[in-house]
Design a protein around this motif. Sequence first.
Motif, short mmCIF file in Angstrom:
data_model
loop_
_atom_site.label_atom_id
_atom_site.label_comp_id
_atom_site.label_asym_id
_atom_site.label_seq_id
_atom_site.Cartn_x
_atom_site.Cartn_y
_atom_site.Cartn_z
N GLN A 47 26.63 0.38 46.44
CA GLN A 47 27.75 1.26 46.06
C GLN A 47 28.94 0.44 45.53
OE1 GLN A 47 28.93 3.78 49.28
NE2 GLN A 47 30.55 4.73 48.08
N LYS A 48 29.22 -0.65 46.23
CA LYS A 48 30.32 -1.52 45.81
C LYS A 48 30.03 -2.13 44.42
CE LYS A 48 34.12 -3.65 46.63
NZ LYS A 48 35.37 -3.03 46.92
N GLN A 49 28.77 -2.56 44.22
CA GLN A 49 28.40 -3.18 42.93
C GLN A 49 28.54 -2.17 41.79
OE1 GLN A 49 24.47 -4.52 44.07
NE2 GLN A 49 25.33 -5.96 45.54
N ARG A 50 28.14 -0.93 42.06
CA ARG A 50 28.27 0.11 41.00
C ARG A 50 29.73 0.34 40.67
NH1 ARG A 50 24.06 4.15 43.72
NH2 ARG A 50 22.16 3.24 42.89
N VAL B 252 20.74 -0.59 41.06
CA VAL B 252 22.21 -0.66 40.94
C VAL B 252 22.65 -0.03 39.62
CG1 VAL B 252 24.24 -2.18 40.93
CG2 VAL B 252 22.26 -2.76 42.34
N CYS B 253 22.05 -0.46 38.52
CA CYS B 253 22.42 0.07 37.20
C CYS B 253 21.16 0.46 36.44
CB CYS B 253 23.18 -0.98 36.39
SG CYS B 253 24.67 -1.57 37.17
N PRO B 254 20.47 1.51 36.88
CA PRO B 254 19.24 1.89 36.17
C PRO B 254 19.49 2.27 34.71
CG PRO B 254 19.78 3.49 37.89
CD PRO B 254 20.76 2.39 38.02
N ASP B 255 20.76 2.56 34.37
CA ASP B 255 21.08 2.92 32.97
C ASP B 255 21.54 1.71 32.15
OD1 ASP B 255 20.56 5.52 33.56
OD2 ASP B 255 22.65 5.98 34.09
N ASP C 24 35.42 -7.98 48.72
CA ASP C 24 35.99 -7.93 47.36
C ASP C 24 35.48 -9.12 46.58
OD1 ASP C 24 37.95 -5.69 47.45
OD2 ASP C 24 38.73 -6.89 49.11
N MET C 25 35.26 -8.90 45.30
CA MET C 25 34.83 -9.99 44.43
C MET C 25 35.92 -10.23 43.41
SD MET C 25 31.75 -10.76 45.44
CE MET C 25 31.03 -11.73 44.12
N GLY D 273 23.94 -11.58 44.62
CA GLY D 273 23.38 -12.34 45.74
C GLY D 273 24.48 -12.86 46.64
N SER D 274 25.62 -13.22 46.05
CA SER D 274 26.68 -13.78 46.88
C SER D 274 27.28 -12.70 47.79
CB SER D 274 27.75 -14.48 46.04
OG SER D 274 28.37 -13.56 45.22
N MET D 275 27.12 -11.43 47.43
CA MET D 275 27.62 -10.38 48.32
C MET D 275 26.72 -10.26 49.57
SD MET D 275 28.74 -7.67 45.35
CE MET D 275 29.64 -6.49 46.35
#
Length: 223
Positions: free
Chosen positions: A115-118, A137-140, A74-75, A39-41
């Motif tokens: 894309q960045k989160q992945r 984002v991460c379906p797996d 960037d995080m 959320g912060s992104m």
Amino acid sequence: MEQKRKGIIIAIDGPAGAGKSSVASEVAQKLGYSHLDTGSMYRGATYFLIKRNIPMEKENENQVLDELKKMKIDMIDNRILINEEDTTPFIRTKEVEKFVSWVSSLPGVRKILVQKQREIAREGGFVLDGRDIGTQVCPDAELKIFLSASPEIRVKRRYLQLKGKAELDFIRKDLKRRDEYDKNRKAGPLQPAEDAIFLDSSHLTRKQVVEKIVRWAQEVIEN
Ligand code: DC
């Protein structure tokens, strides 16, 4: 050669005010994992647009997307750096909150940030919280939680979090508006993944919620 992963991925999704970020942060700490507050992104991107005086309205979608191409995000330990500037202190304002639902509903914005989160979570050993982690984002992700709470409890928690900086009535209306927006948008709407565990935190303390998720995570890690 494929790199060894640092651990599993835990996805925590749910509506605003359900307590996702603080729970995700504590779960990560207990497991020795990293935490990404997605959320912060979206908030950071919204702040970037506000600072550049970009009108945030439908007719202006293309300009918004062009501007965002100039944004390097960037995080670092959940501090959000935009073009090297730490914007963390400025992303939880009423102004950002007014526009963030709209910004986060744009498919072009979601494409960049998903894309960045992945990329960030690729190595594993991550707890991510948001709206679409388990679905997009991460379906797996090995463990998916859909964390919710009754609307009135979410309003009260948000009120306490803001330490009286906003009126209860304002928060109530704002959460309702954001819920509608998040659920009904076409791109990455707020919805539980089919394999998510539902967790209603209305009558649980934060500690109890954290303990449950850590226990489930340990079961997944050990099996
Ligand atoms: O969790 P939050 O209130 O900080 O999120 C801010 C906004 O960002 C919220 O209105 C929904 C949006 N968001 C999103 O669309 N997808 C995510 N993965 C995380 C947040």
